[in-house]
Design an enzyme around this catalytic site. Structure first.
Site, PDB file in Angstrom:
ATOM      1  CE  LYS A  23      -4.136  -1.987   2.133  1.00 43.97           C
ATOM      2  NZ  LYS A  23      -5.206  -1.814   3.152  1.00 43.97           N
ATOM      3  CE  LYS A 274     -14.584   1.785  -1.788  1.00 43.25           C
ATOM      4  NZ  LYS A 274     -13.236   1.689  -1.229  1.00 43.25           N
ATOM      5  CE  LYS A 303     -15.047  -5.496  -2.451  1.00 37.74           C
ATOM      6  NZ  LYS A 303     -16.249  -5.938  -1.713  1.00 37.74           N
ATOM      7  CG  ASP A 304      -8.880  -2.875   1.995  1.00 39.79           C
ATOM      8  OD1 ASP A 304      -8.190  -2.927   3.003  1.00 39.79           O
ATOM      9  OD2 ASP A 304      -9.416  -3.875   1.467  1.00 39.79           O
ATOM     10  CE  LYS A 305      -9.395   7.573   3.177  1.00 38.25           C
ATOM     11  NZ  LYS A 305      -9.406   8.520   4.326  1.00 38.25           N
TER      12      LYS A 305
END
Length: 655
Positions: A23, A274, A303-305
């Site tokens: 990430k 997104k 879902k993950d940011k």
């Protein structure tokens, strides 16, 4: 008993592992939802599919010809246009940006309007007759657009025309209704009135007080009697008032319960892409732009940011054409919509097969010393060796869920409004509330896009910060949002139980474990139960190795689950007691919440794993370029499994 760490501190496999980071950018973490049919939700479009409205043929001016009549205003004969009092005219069509005040008013006027509404909310009851001019609009169609857009974005306002100038002020009708029902419910009602969508109905929350229902009937009849009719209906949950438009060209008539049952909601399904946004944050943006409420959206999972994610969604009461119109606005917020098609029903949480992940692990290096060739061998051994791993979740919302389960409403509100790191507007508003306790001032500071926080602050401003006020604040949020926090706590407890089970009892089934004969998998049949028939492993079955570790299941805490009959069951009981939930029924009647519990497999199997080790140059200040190793990793996981746990098992350390 000492609290366990939420992460899995033991490993299933025995390879060496390596260091690395994930990430580093949103493009390094891509998540693609896999629907219940096993298909990626971002799969390529089918050009000849007539139901797919994302094709170029429906864009542009041809789309305006198909707009629903309820998006068409008329030149009203009255100078004062209160919410829900305008009619329809088939000759006038709103522009594609009919609800975007930045397009209609311009950025500066829109910002001034938002500041005016914030001041009005803060000074409510202290300063009367507040009003603001939006400017002059010579064209009658433009005036109609302004009237409708303002009322759509701010249902508590009325717009008044003085020759060509439009003024806004507080709508006394909205204020009167909000004294009978919650402000969120009043907003929903006024948007329903203003939309005038044929065939749709609005139902107030269940109200078993006949006297209170009578007051609501009288208000609606007095204010909108020529436009709508009301009727009370009773079902197993109680009595509620339903409001629907009168049929045109006919005398008013009473509707039967059978008439109401024939009415169906309209839904539009789409795929949301997104970037660097939370799921609920994206929904808040879209709801504000579309003029609906966040609970009108449904999805299979969050879902993950930090990443790029694709997921299926549905939205209620919005046509596919309307959704296509606003795609440029959504793109400016980091969202892209595709595969926009009509749908017959909303999505349900858990209605997915799993997720596909495309990850980049940067700065890959061994725990010890080895050459680049050895590193490739190390990575290959790690990836090939990891066939099973535990579920995991790293979230902080579990503490909110714990406070709710303990029915400590005040603590739950303060945790919900606790700021994150950062100095943006919504965190400043949260800090102001925690430091001063002033919900009015905090509401004025909170950005309009933070729908959940604004709903809660508005309720706290109205009902106070006592227990009843905090309960009303939670009830102002959608039911799915309230339930999310309970699930967060239960998931965190499950996570800790999985860590304890593997560390304490090892990598094989033992007496007292819970198992099922067949692997727990998602049942896509609507209404199917997710509670398996569990079996408790006997000493003979442990001795004969009847079951394998991937058949072991652990319960998500709730009021209908069975706990292991060994030290893991004791761990659950001790852990719940430590959290003050020893006698909890996992029900919160005041918030209409219930957590029955469920089961998850202790281990999950990643599918379709591919990987590649390569190098790229890295330029550092005052140093010559260096080359660092990267690992690109792709795989599929079942629903409720987390990629970071899989990566942790491969690397043998925190990524």
């Amino acid at each position: 008993m000492e609290q366990e760490s939420p992460s899995l501190e033991c490993f299933i496999t025995d390879h060496e592992g390596f260091h690395g980071t994930i990430k580093n950018s949103t493009k390094d973490f891509v998540v693609i939802e896999i629907d219940i049919h096993g298909r990626a939700v971002n799969r390529p479009l089918i050009p000849d599919d007539p139901t797919d409205l994302t094709c170029t043929e429906v864009r542009g001016s041809s789309l305006n010809k198909n707009l629903n009549a309820n998006l068409r205003p008329e030149n009203t004969a009255s100078d004062e246009v209160a919410v829900g009092m305008t009619g329809l005219n088939d000759d006038d069509v709103l522009s594609q940006d009919c609800f975007d005040l930045r397009v209609i008013l311009g950025s500066s006027a829109n910002e001034a309007l938002e500041q005016f509404t914030n001041r009005m909310l803060v000074c409510s009851g202290e300063q009367k007759n507040m009003e603001m001019s939006l400017g002059s609009f010579p064209d009658k169609h433009q005036r109609a657009n302004v009237h409708r857009a303002v009322r759509h974005n701010f249902p508590f306002l009325m717009t008044v025309t003085n020759q060509e100038e439009i003024w806004v002020r507080e709508d006394p009708g909205f204020k009167e209704l909000s004294e009978l029902v919650s402000e969120g419910e009043a907003e929903d009602f006024f948007r329903f009135i203003d939309a005038k969508a044929p065939g749709l109905a609005f139902t107030f929350l269940t109200d078993n007080s006949k006297e209170h229902r009578t007051r609501i009937h009288h208000f609606v009849s007095r204010r909108f009697g020529k436009l709508v009719e009301t009727k009370s209906f009773t079902d197993q949950d109680g009595t509620a008032i339903t409001v629907r438009l009168r049929e045109r060209g006919r005398w008013p008539k009473k509707r039967t319960a059978a008439d109401c049952e024939k009415q169906v909601d309209t839904y539009t399904a789409f795929t949301l892409r997104k970037e660097n946004l939370e799921t609920l944050e994206a929904i808040s943006y879209m709801a504000a732009a579309l003029g609906v409420i966040p609970s009108d959206f449904s999805y299979a999972g969050t879902k993950d940011k930090k990443g790029i994610t694709y997921q299926s969604m549905t939205v209620k009461k919005i046509s596919p054409q309307r959704l296509v119109e606003l795609t440029p606005e959504f793109e400016r917020r980091g969202m892209q919509l595709s595969r926009i098609i009509p749908a017959s029903e909303p999505l349900r949480l858990g209605r997915l097969q799993g997720n596909h992940f495309d990850l980049v692990i940067r700065d890959v290096r061994p725990h010890g010393k080895c050459s680049s060739t050895d590193l490739e061998t190390l990575v290959k051994e790690a990836v090939e060796n990891v066939k099973r791993f535990g579920n995991g979740q790293s979230i902080q919302t579990d503490q909110v869920g714990l406070a709710l389960l303990k029915e400590d409403m005040n603590a739950a509100v303060r945790l919900f409004l606790s700021p994150d790191e950062g100095d943006d507007l919504h965190n400043k508003a949260k800090r102001h509330f925690l430091h001063t306790g002033n919900a009015k001032e905090s509401l004025a500071l909170m950005p309009a896009c933070r729908a959940r926080e604004r709903l809660m602050l508005r309720a706290l401003h109205r009902y106070g910060k006592g227990r009843q006020g905090c309960e009303q604040a939670w009830l102002s949020l959608p039911h799915a949002t309230r339930l999310f926090y309970l699930h967060a706590y239960c998931s965190r407890l499950w996570n800790q139980a999985a860590s304890y089970r593997l560390r304490a009892l090892g990598p094989r089934p033992v007496q007292g474990d819970l198992v099922q004969a067949e692997r727990l998998r998602h049942d896509p049949t609507p209404g199917a139960t997710h509670t398996p028939q569990v079996h408790v492993v006997t000493s003979a079955e442990e001795r004969d190795n009847v079951f394998s570790l991937d058949q072991v299941i652990l319960p998500m805490p709730g009021n209908t689950v069975k706990y292991p009959e060994n030290i893991v069951g004791e761990w659950y009981r001790d852990r719940l007691a430590q959290d003050g939930l020893g006698s909890s029924r996992f029900r919160i009647p005041s918030l209409k919440l219930n957590a029955p519990g469920s089961y998850r497999p202790l281990l999950a199997i990643p599918h379709n794993i591919t990987y590649k080790v390569h190098e790229e140059p890295q330029v550092t200040e005052h140093l010559s370029p260096q080359r660092i190793s990267l690992l690109t990793l792709s795989f599929d996981l079942d629903a409720s499994c987390y990629a970071t746990v899989f990566v942790r098992e491969i690397m043998k350390c925190e990524p």
